[in-house]
Motif scaffolding. Structure first.
Motif, short mmCIF file in Angstrom:
data_model
loop_
_atom_site.label_atom_id
_atom_site.label_comp_id
_atom_site.label_asym_id
_atom_site.label_seq_id
_atom_site.Cartn_x
_atom_site.Cartn_y
_atom_site.Cartn_z
N GLU A 26 0.84 -1.20 0.00
CA GLU A 26 0.00 0.00 0.00
C GLU A 26 0.88 1.26 0.00
O GLU A 26 0.62 2.21 -0.74
CB GLU A 26 -0.93 0.01 1.21
N ALA A 27 1.92 1.25 0.81
CA ALA A 27 2.83 2.41 0.88
C ALA A 27 3.54 2.63 -0.45
O ALA A 27 3.69 3.77 -0.91
CB ALA A 27 3.84 2.22 2.00
N VAL A 28 3.97 1.54 -1.09
CA VAL A 28 4.63 1.66 -2.39
C VAL A 28 3.66 2.25 -3.41
O VAL A 28 4.02 3.13 -4.20
CB VAL A 28 5.17 0.29 -2.88
N GLY A 29 2.43 1.79 -3.37
CA GLY A 29 1.41 2.34 -4.27
C GLY A 29 1.17 3.81 -4.02
O GLY A 29 0.97 4.59 -4.96
N GLU B 96 -4.30 -3.32 -3.88
CA GLU B 96 -3.85 -4.70 -3.64
C GLU B 96 -3.28 -4.83 -2.22
O GLU B 96 -3.51 -5.82 -1.54
CB GLU B 96 -2.79 -5.09 -4.68
N GLY B 97 -2.56 -3.82 -1.79
CA GLY B 97 -2.03 -3.81 -0.42
C GLY B 97 -3.15 -3.80 0.61
O GLY B 97 -3.10 -4.54 1.61
N LYS B 98 -4.17 -3.02 0.37
CA LYS B 98 -5.31 -2.98 1.29
C LYS B 98 -6.05 -4.31 1.29
O LYS B 98 -6.52 -4.77 2.33
CB LYS B 98 -6.26 -1.85 0.89
N ARG B 99 -6.14 -4.96 0.12
CA ARG B 99 -6.79 -6.26 0.03
C ARG B 99 -6.05 -7.30 0.87
O ARG B 99 -6.65 -8.07 1.61
CB ARG B 99 -6.88 -6.72 -1.42
#
Length: 60
Positions: A20-23, A34-37
């Motif tokens: 999520e941070a990378v996004g 995708e990170g949140k998922r």
């Protein structure tokens, strides 16, 4: 909760937070989602394992 399952869920949560941070940094909304998922999946895994623990205590 088995230690192995707890570690897997925690690792998935950390992986999701990093993704999520990378996004966020790269401006990639798909990466962020995708990170949140992954973080949501980890929460569900923790919940299931907690229910298993409670059921086991009731049986014992």
């Amino acid at each position: 909760m088995s230690l192995e399952d707890k570690i897997k869920a925690t690792a998935k949560n950390i992986e999701g937070k990093v993704q999520e941070a990378v996004g966020e940094i790269t401006g990639d909304p798909e990466q962020k989602m995708e990170g949140k998922r992954k973080q949501a999946e980890a929460e569900i895994q923790h919940g299931i394992e907690n229910l298993k623990d409670k059921a086991k205590k009731l049986i014992d």
